[in-house]
Motif scaffolding. Structure first.
Motif, PDB file in Angstrom:
ATOM      1  N   PRO A 282      12.638  -2.903  -9.084  1.00  0.00           N
ATOM      2  CA  PRO A 282      11.454  -3.315  -9.829  1.00  0.00           C
ATOM      3  C   PRO A 282      11.330  -4.828  -9.972  1.00  0.00           C
ATOM      4  CG  PRO A 282      12.417  -1.417 -10.878  1.00  0.00           C
ATOM      5  CD  PRO A 282      13.347  -1.805  -9.766  1.00  0.00           C
ATOM      6  N   THR A 283      12.395  -5.486 -10.342  1.00  0.00           N
ATOM      7  CA  THR A 283      12.328  -6.931 -10.577  1.00  0.00           C
ATOM      8  C   THR A 283      11.855  -7.678  -9.333  1.00  0.00           C
ATOM      9  OG1 THR A 283      14.125  -6.715 -12.158  1.00  0.00           O
ATOM     10  CG2 THR A 283      13.627  -8.928 -11.361  1.00  0.00           C
ATOM     11  N   THR A 284      12.441  -7.338  -8.200  1.00  0.00           N
ATOM     12  CA  THR A 284      12.049  -7.988  -6.954  1.00  0.00           C
ATOM     13  C   THR A 284      10.597  -7.712  -6.607  1.00  0.00           C
ATOM     14  OG1 THR A 284      14.316  -7.647  -6.182  1.00  0.00           O
ATOM     15  CG2 THR A 284      12.683  -8.310  -4.550  1.00  0.00           C
ATOM     16  N   ILE A 285      10.222  -6.461  -6.726  1.00  0.00           N
ATOM     17  CA  ILE A 285       8.844  -6.086  -6.400  1.00  0.00           C
ATOM     18  C   ILE A 285       7.863  -6.885  -7.252  1.00  0.00           C
ATOM     19  CG2 ILE A 285       7.133  -4.232  -6.564  1.00  0.00           C
ATOM     20  CD1 ILE A 285       9.397  -2.269  -5.838  1.00  0.00           C
ATOM     21  N   LEU A 286       8.133  -6.932  -8.540  1.00  0.00           N
ATOM     22  CA  LEU A 286       7.209  -7.619  -9.441  1.00  0.00           C
ATOM     23  C   LEU A 286       7.165  -9.114  -9.151  1.00  0.00           C
ATOM     24  CD1 LEU A 286       8.041  -5.636 -12.705  1.00  0.00           C
ATOM     25  CD2 LEU A 286       5.933  -5.546 -11.362  1.00  0.00           C
ATOM     26  N   LYS A 287       8.318  -9.680  -8.917  1.00  0.00           N
ATOM     27  CA  LYS A 287       8.365 -11.107  -8.596  1.00  0.00           C
ATOM     28  C   LYS A 287       7.568 -11.389  -7.331  1.00  0.00           C
ATOM     29  CE  LYS A 287      11.434 -13.536 -10.102  1.00  0.00           C
ATOM     30  NZ  LYS A 287      12.764 -13.938 -10.612  1.00  0.00           N
ATOM     31  N   ASN A 288       7.809 -10.540  -6.302  1.00  0.00           N
ATOM     32  CA  ASN A 288       7.139 -10.737  -5.012  1.00  0.00           C
ATOM     33  C   ASN A 288       5.627 -10.751  -5.102  1.00  0.00           C
ATOM     34  OD1 ASN A 288       9.529 -10.998  -3.701  1.00  0.00           O
ATOM     35  ND2 ASN A 288       9.521  -8.967  -2.775  1.00  0.00           N
ATOM     36  N   CYS A 289       5.087 -10.033  -6.062  1.00  0.00           N
ATOM     37  CA  CYS A 289       3.618 -10.068  -6.134  1.00  0.00           C
ATOM     38  C   CYS A 289       3.128 -10.820  -7.358  1.00  0.00           C
ATOM     39  CB  CYS A 289       3.013  -8.672  -6.018  1.00  0.00           C
ATOM     40  SG  CYS A 289       3.816  -7.365  -6.892  1.00  0.00           S
TER      41      CYS A 289
ATOM     42  N   PHE B 187      -1.894  -0.732  -6.912  1.00  0.00           N
ATOM     43  CA  PHE B 187      -2.656  -0.307  -5.736  1.00  0.00           C
ATOM     44  C   PHE B 187      -3.348  -1.498  -5.087  1.00  0.00           C
ATOM     45  CE2 PHE B 187      -6.733   1.280  -3.955  1.00  0.00           C
ATOM     46  CZ  PHE B 187      -6.191   1.915  -2.854  1.00  0.00           C
ATOM     47  N   ASP B 188      -3.951  -2.349  -5.891  1.00  0.00           N
ATOM     48  CA  ASP B 188      -4.644  -3.515  -5.351  1.00  0.00           C
ATOM     49  C   ASP B 188      -3.682  -4.438  -4.612  1.00  0.00           C
ATOM     50  OD1 ASP B 188      -7.013  -2.589  -6.367  1.00  0.00           O
ATOM     51  OD2 ASP B 188      -6.942  -3.803  -8.190  1.00  0.00           O
ATOM     52  N   LEU B 189      -2.447  -4.508  -5.103  1.00  0.00           N
ATOM     53  CA  LEU B 189      -1.450  -5.374  -4.475  1.00  0.00           C
ATOM     54  C   LEU B 189      -0.646  -4.623  -3.421  1.00  0.00           C
ATOM     55  CD1 LEU B 189      -0.309  -7.207  -7.709  1.00  0.00           C
ATOM     56  CD2 LEU B 189      -1.635  -8.171  -5.821  1.00  0.00           C
ATOM     57  N   GLU B 190      -1.074  -3.392  -3.152  1.00  0.00           N
ATOM     58  CA  GLU B 190      -0.429  -2.563  -2.111  1.00  0.00           C
ATOM     59  C   GLU B 190       1.016  -2.238  -2.427  1.00  0.00           C
ATOM     60  OE1 GLU B 190      -2.308  -3.157   2.077  1.00  0.00           O
ATOM     61  OE2 GLU B 190      -2.161  -5.154   1.175  1.00  0.00           O
TER      62      GLU B 190
ATOM     63  N   ASN C   5      -6.110  11.654  -8.685  1.00  0.00           N
ATOM     64  CA  ASN C   5      -5.411  10.655  -7.894  1.00  0.00           C
ATOM     65  C   ASN C   5      -3.906  10.825  -8.030  1.00  0.00           C
ATOM     66  OD1 ASN C   5      -7.783   9.409  -7.042  1.00  0.00           O
ATOM     67  ND2 ASN C   5      -7.835   8.085  -8.844  1.00  0.00           N
ATOM     68  N   ARG C   6      -3.215  10.621  -6.931  1.00  0.00           N
ATOM     69  CA  ARG C   6      -1.752  10.627  -6.958  1.00  0.00           C
ATOM     70  C   ARG C   6      -1.247   9.318  -6.368  1.00  0.00           C
ATOM     71  NH1 ARG C   6      -3.195  15.849  -6.628  1.00  0.00           N
ATOM     72  NH2 ARG C   6      -1.963  17.425  -7.729  1.00  0.00           N
ATOM     73  N   TYR C   7      -0.101   8.872  -6.841  1.00  0.00           N
ATOM     74  CA  TYR C   7       0.433   7.574  -6.439  1.00  0.00           C
ATOM     75  C   TYR C   7       1.856   7.698  -5.958  1.00  0.00           C
ATOM     76  CZ  TYR C   7      -3.614   6.137  -9.177  1.00  0.00           C
ATOM     77  OH  TYR C   7      -4.883   5.996  -9.651  1.00  0.00           O
ATOM     78  N   ALA C   8       2.166   6.945  -4.929  1.00  0.00           N
ATOM     79  CA  ALA C   8       3.527   6.910  -4.405  1.00  0.00           C
ATOM     80  C   ALA C   8       3.862   5.476  -4.027  1.00  0.00           C
ATOM     81  CB  ALA C   8       3.657   7.823  -3.190  1.00  0.00           C
TER      82      ALA C   8
END
Ligand SMILES: [Mn+2]
Ligand SMILES: [Mn+2]
Ligand SMILES: [Zn+2]
Ligand SMILES: [Zn+2]
Lengths: 145, 145
Positions: free
Chosen positions: B14-21, B70-73, B85-88
């Motif tokens: 999570p931390t990396t993902i959030l930082k990356n975007c 979703f907007d940030l893919e 809607n379903r999310y993955a």
DNA sequence: ATTTTTCTTGCAATCAAGTTGCATTTGCAT
DNA sequence: ATGCAAATGCAACTTGATTGCAAGAAAAAT
């Protein structure tokens, strides 16, 4: 004898359709069928209500009618990419993909597009596939400008 | 350098993902990502809320977060045959069909199933296809019994 | 370390598509 | 014409999801 493949000559008037499936011929149902027969693309309940106009049929009745028609296979129901159901008269066509314009929301039947084979062999054993659908989303020529 | 084809080694925490975007690392977002990272199938907002439990994140925040992701893919959004809607988590996989069990509502990614080619040449000129999806509906092995 | 700025959340209200219960009306068979 | 089953209108309700706004938390600036 009319098969699904040879329905061109079949009279598709509201009265006949309703009689054929044992439904009472009510004003609302006739009006709804008039619209669906006239149209060649799937429309939402909302658009149907708009087309019915101010001399309206109640929304509850419209949705109820569409469900009855769907159960009796009088109409197709297509789930849109926008999570709104759309309905089109069942004319006995082959399965086909649908295209929806993300701007104007109009859906079109791609009846000329061959429905591709989907390889479900790679799914685990034990699944039962009852229905498959293909949905394209994008811009129609008008909205593309 | 990690391409979409070679993301296996990419740290998906999570931390990396959030930082990356460029998103703030908040508790709710981390919890949501924890769940999505753990899971290998698309889930609804409802199921996500259930999994978050009573120490809940507010539904509005969950849906807002999913939209931001979703907007940030960061996630894929899949419209279900049930209009939910379903999310993955977006793991950079190739496009693939999805199967939804009409009884238990679980959706699965058919990542091993080749995405068939859809012939859009027969569509009128002027259409722009931005997205296509294939959806199968039926019964999963458990619900089939 | 504190302040400042910016972003994010919770909460409640709201929306839209669609459904449901129930009293009333209508189509249609007799 | 009459009677009954089926269909409708109306209003209330459900569900997934969105929005405005005040309050709170992260990150940035000092
Ligand atoms: Mn169609
Ligand atoms: Mn998937
Ligand atoms: Zn358009
Ligand atoms: Zn199931």
């Amino acid at each position: 004898m009319d098969t699904a493949k040879n329905m061109e000559g079949v009279a598709i008037d509201p009265t006949t359709i309703l009689k054929n499936c044992g439904l009472k011929r009510t004003l609302g149902r006739v009006k709804i069928l008039d619209i669906l027969i006239e149209l060649d693309r799937p429309i939402t309940g909302k658009e149907l209500l708009n087309r019915l106009g101010t001399d309206a049929v109640d929304p509850a009745s419209v949705y109820r009618t569409l469900n009855v028609f769907f159960d009796l296979e009088v109409v197709h129901k297509i789930e849109g990419a926008d999570n709104i159901n759309r309905y089109a008269l069942n004319r006995g066509e082959d399965m086909h993909p649908h295209f929806t314009c993300r701007t104007c929301g109009k859906m079109e039947c791609l009846t000329m597009t061959t429905f591709p084979h989907i390889d479900i062999d790679s799914m685990e054993e034990g699944y039962l596939v009852e229905r498959e659908s293909i949905s394209l989303v994008g811009l129609c020529p008008r909205c593309r400008l």
